[in-house]
Design a protein around this motif. Sequence first.
Motif, PDB file in Angstrom:
ATOM      1  N   GLU A 304       0.839  -1.217   0.000  1.00  0.00           N
ATOM      2  CA  GLU A 304       0.000   0.000   0.000  1.00  0.00           C
ATOM      3  C   GLU A 304       0.866   1.257   0.000  1.00  0.00           C
ATOM      4  N   GLN A 305       1.890   1.288   0.871  1.00  0.00           N
ATOM      5  CA  GLN A 305       2.797   2.443   0.922  1.00  0.00           C
ATOM      6  C   GLN A 305       3.574   2.578  -0.393  1.00  0.00           C
ATOM      7  N   PHE A 306       3.910   1.436  -0.982  1.00  0.00           N
ATOM      8  CA  PHE A 306       4.632   1.445  -2.251  1.00  0.00           C
ATOM      9  C   PHE A 306       3.768   2.043  -3.363  1.00  0.00           C
ATOM     10  N   LYS A 307       2.509   1.657  -3.415  1.00  0.00           N
ATOM     11  CA  LYS A 307       1.593   2.164  -4.444  1.00  0.00           C
ATOM     12  C   LYS A 307       1.349   3.657  -4.295  1.00  0.00           C
ATOM     13  N   LEU A 308       1.349   4.123  -3.060  1.00  0.00           N
ATOM     14  CA  LEU A 308       1.129   5.552  -2.799  1.00  0.00           C
ATOM     15  C   LEU A 308       2.410   6.385  -2.951  1.00  0.00           C
ATOM     16  N   GLY A 309       3.522   5.723  -3.220  1.00  0.00           N
ATOM     17  CA  GLY A 309       4.795   6.421  -3.378  1.00  0.00           C
ATOM     18  C   GLY A 309       5.429   6.851  -2.066  1.00  0.00           C
ATOM     19  N   LEU A 310       5.000   6.238  -0.952  1.00  0.00           N
ATOM     20  CA  LEU A 310       5.508   6.611   0.370  1.00  0.00           C
ATOM     21  C   LEU A 310       6.763   5.820   0.759  1.00  0.00           C
ATOM     22  N   TRP A 311       6.997   4.710   0.070  1.00  0.00           N
ATOM     23  CA  TRP A 311       8.199   3.898   0.337  1.00  0.00           C
ATOM     24  C   TRP A 311       8.784   3.413  -0.971  1.00  0.00           C
ATOM     25  N   ARG A 312      10.099   3.451  -1.059  1.00  0.00           N
ATOM     26  CA  ARG A 312      10.809   2.914  -2.211  1.00  0.00           C
ATOM     27  C   ARG A 312      12.040   2.153  -1.726  1.00  0.00           C
ATOM     28  N   PRO A 313      12.391   1.057  -2.376  1.00  0.00           N
ATOM     29  CA  PRO A 313      13.614   0.347  -1.989  1.00  0.00           C
ATOM     30  C   PRO A 313      14.844   1.160  -2.365  1.00  0.00           C
ATOM     31  N   CYS A 334      31.036 -11.101  17.074  1.00  0.00           N
ATOM     32  CA  CYS A 334      29.738 -11.313  16.440  1.00  0.00           C
ATOM     33  C   CYS A 334      29.907 -11.968  15.070  1.00  0.00           C
ATOM     34  N   ARG A 335      28.988 -12.856  14.736  1.00  0.00           N
ATOM     35  CA  ARG A 335      28.992 -13.535  13.431  1.00  0.00           C
ATOM     36  C   ARG A 335      27.810 -13.041  12.607  1.00  0.00           C
ATOM     37  N   VAL A 336      28.074 -12.530  11.422  1.00  0.00           N
ATOM     38  CA  VAL A 336      27.006 -12.104  10.514  1.00  0.00           C
ATOM     39  C   VAL A 336      26.610 -13.318   9.672  1.00  0.00           C
ATOM     40  N   SER A 337      25.513 -13.945  10.043  1.00  0.00           N
ATOM     41  CA  SER A 337      25.092 -15.190   9.400  1.00  0.00           C
ATOM     42  C   SER A 337      24.555 -14.953   7.995  1.00  0.00           C
ATOM     43  N   ARG A 338      23.842 -13.857   7.823  1.00  0.00           N
ATOM     44  CA  ARG A 338      23.234 -13.560   6.526  1.00  0.00           C
ATOM     45  C   ARG A 338      23.224 -12.063   6.255  1.00  0.00           C
ATOM     46  N   ILE A 339      23.180 -11.711   4.965  1.00  0.00           N
ATOM     47  CA  ILE A 339      23.014 -10.310   4.590  1.00  0.00           C
ATOM     48  C   ILE A 339      21.758 -10.117   3.734  1.00  0.00           C
ATOM     49  N   ILE A 340      21.198 -11.160   3.195  1.00  0.00           N
ATOM     50  CA  ILE A 340      19.926 -11.059   2.480  1.00  0.00           C
ATOM     51  C   ILE A 340      19.062 -12.272   2.794  1.00  0.00           C
ATOM     52  N   ARG A 341      17.752 -12.143   2.591  1.00  0.00           N
ATOM     53  CA  ARG A 341      16.855 -13.279   2.703  1.00  0.00           C
ATOM     54  C   ARG A 341      16.978 -14.142   1.455  1.00  0.00           C
ATOM     55  N   ASP A 342      16.557 -15.406   1.589  1.00  0.00           N
ATOM     56  CA  ASP A 342      16.606 -16.353   0.476  1.00  0.00           C
ATOM     57  C   ASP A 342      15.376 -16.261  -0.425  1.00  0.00           C
ATOM     58  N   PHE A 343      14.808 -15.074  -0.558  1.00  0.00           N
ATOM     59  CA  PHE A 343      13.641 -14.920  -1.420  1.00  0.00           C
ATOM     60  C   PHE A 343      14.014 -15.161  -2.877  1.00  0.00           C
ATOM     61  N   SER A 344      13.129 -15.841  -3.594  1.00  0.00           N
ATOM     62  CA  SER A 344      13.309 -15.989  -5.039  1.00  0.00           C
ATOM     63  C   SER A 344      13.094 -14.626  -5.702  1.00  0.00           C
ATOM     64  N   SER A 345      13.863 -14.318  -6.749  1.00  0.00           N
ATOM     65  CA  SER A 345      13.714 -13.036  -7.445  1.00  0.00           C
ATOM     66  C   SER A 345      12.308 -12.878  -8.011  1.00  0.00           C
ATOM     67  N   SER A 346      11.651 -14.004  -8.313  1.00  0.00           N
ATOM     68  CA  SER A 346      10.290 -13.929  -8.855  1.00  0.00           C
ATOM     69  C   SER A 346       9.274 -13.505  -7.798  1.00  0.00           C
ATOM     70  N   ASP A 347       9.638 -13.642  -6.495  1.00  0.00           N
ATOM     71  CA  ASP A 347       8.738 -13.224  -5.417  1.00  0.00           C
ATOM     72  C   ASP A 347       8.886 -11.741  -5.081  1.00  0.00           C
ATOM     73  N   ILE A 348       9.977 -11.133  -5.514  1.00  0.00           N
ATOM     74  CA  ILE A 348      10.278  -9.757  -5.138  1.00  0.00           C
ATOM     75  C   ILE A 348       9.648  -8.783  -6.128  1.00  0.00           C
ATOM     76  N   VAL A 349       8.718  -7.966  -5.644  1.00  0.00           N
ATOM     77  CA  VAL A 349       8.097  -6.936  -6.481  1.00  0.00           C
ATOM     78  C   VAL A 349       9.089  -5.814  -6.724  1.00  0.00           C
ATOM     79  N   SER A 350       9.771  -5.417  -5.656  1.00  0.00           N
ATOM     80  CA  SER A 350      10.761  -4.345  -5.758  1.00  0.00           C
ATOM     81  C   SER A 350      11.766  -4.500  -4.621  1.00  0.00           C
TER      82      SER A 350
END
Length: 500
Positions: A304-313, A334-350
């Motif tokens: 909703e915020q994305f459609k209204l232009g209130l949030w952008r990646p 400290c150990r940095v286990s991850r830097i991104i989620r394992d989301f498929s690129s097809s699931d990511i709108v933006s």
Amino acid sequence: MGRFDFNPENYKQQLQVLLLKLRQGENLEKILRRYPKSKTELFTKAEIIKALKHFGYSVNLIAKPVRTLSGVVPVTVLTKPYPCPGKCLYCPNDPQMPKSYLPLEPGGQRALANKFDPFRQVAARLNTYRANNHPVDKVELIVLGGTWSAYPKIYQDWFIKRCFDALNNQTAKNLYQAQKINETATSRCVGLSLETRPDWITDKELINFRRLGCTKVQIGVQSLSDQILTLNRRGATVSQTRQAFKLLRQYGFKIQAHWMANLYGSNPKKDVADFKKLFSNPDFRPDELKIYPCSLIKTAPLMEQFKLGLWRPYTQTQLVELLVKILPLVPDYCRVSRIIRDFSSSDIVSGNRQSNLRQLVENKLVGKIKEIRFREIRNQPPRNLFLKIISYKTSLGREKFLQWVTNKNQICAFLRLSLPKNKTTAMIRELHVYGPALKLGSQGEVQHSGLGKNLVAKAINLAKINKYSRLAVISGVGTREYYRSLGFYDGRLYQYFKVG
């Protein structure tokens, strides 16, 4: 044909030549290309391992060795879909998955294929490791699925028991019996990780976590700004996160924090300032960290915020610049286990679709990164080891991070020792030895070479010097025998060593 249905006899002629070349020392990758399975397909490493075993050859080959280079076999399982108490703006909500997880994530695919059955998930993962010739003696069980604490207690007990049943390859009468069997099982649970929200962490909840065998808690911090948390409908406050850290440390758990960049209402400058608080403030200072830049998923309310232009990646340039600024801020302990989620690129709108984002960032930071994962010895031979101790303040008192490192600061083993104020008991919160995972009883250059035992001895001495009467350890079910061999005795939730 399934991955475990491969029959070497059907390819005997090709395989006999291929295996001969392999045993003569030729490069595996070149051999696989020179002697293909068919005109369109190459043999996999798992198939070559199966063929070696089938034809009676010794097997020294391991497929995907990076999976177990940190010394343990990670087995991730997902809980069934269940209502989450959170209403977070950024969180995807796929009805066929537990909250915040998607069916195309690797763990999600395995969970769906096994209908979220814990026994089947663990057994299938162990079979995959075995097929790739990995030893499965020491397993870190990672339970994902949103807010574990919100699931009914009867489901929690059943889920964890069935995980242990799979490790033990037998069905116990109850959870307690399953844990007792696992203490001496072939595949031992040396660590158990559960995931929950800061506002659900209480004394009662953490006692239950220990009863289940939990040693590590993944906690969704997301931000240390109440304003940002409110804008993103997190439903938890910074004060609750602070109290959660204190309780987790008090009970000895390893703390793996999740922190998010690019949340609604934030910007790169605010993100850097927020990230600094994680380690500058003694109330926090996590042991492990997952950095998750916010990506927009279609089922998330953030649409909703994305459609209204209130949030952008952030743009790719902005995101890389941000990570280049914050990654060097992570301290040695400290150990940095991850830097991104394992989301498929097809699931990511933006949002970020760069799967090797971490590599791009690390390449820009040569000589500037101190965090553990970057320094792990992996399969390199250890040379000129020396003991390095880092001391830092926490909300409970002081923490000692003991580490065996090379002259290049590569880390071979470490121990986390908590020295709380006004208490009689010090606490070993974690002991970890790196290098390729080995079978129990075998010996390697790093694993099973005495580094862990040496660190425990030094922790006992530090507890004595600081006038503690006991040293506790938050041992995993599968490590209880190890600590007994070092003189620790069993308590209800922990094991103890008399220091005096």
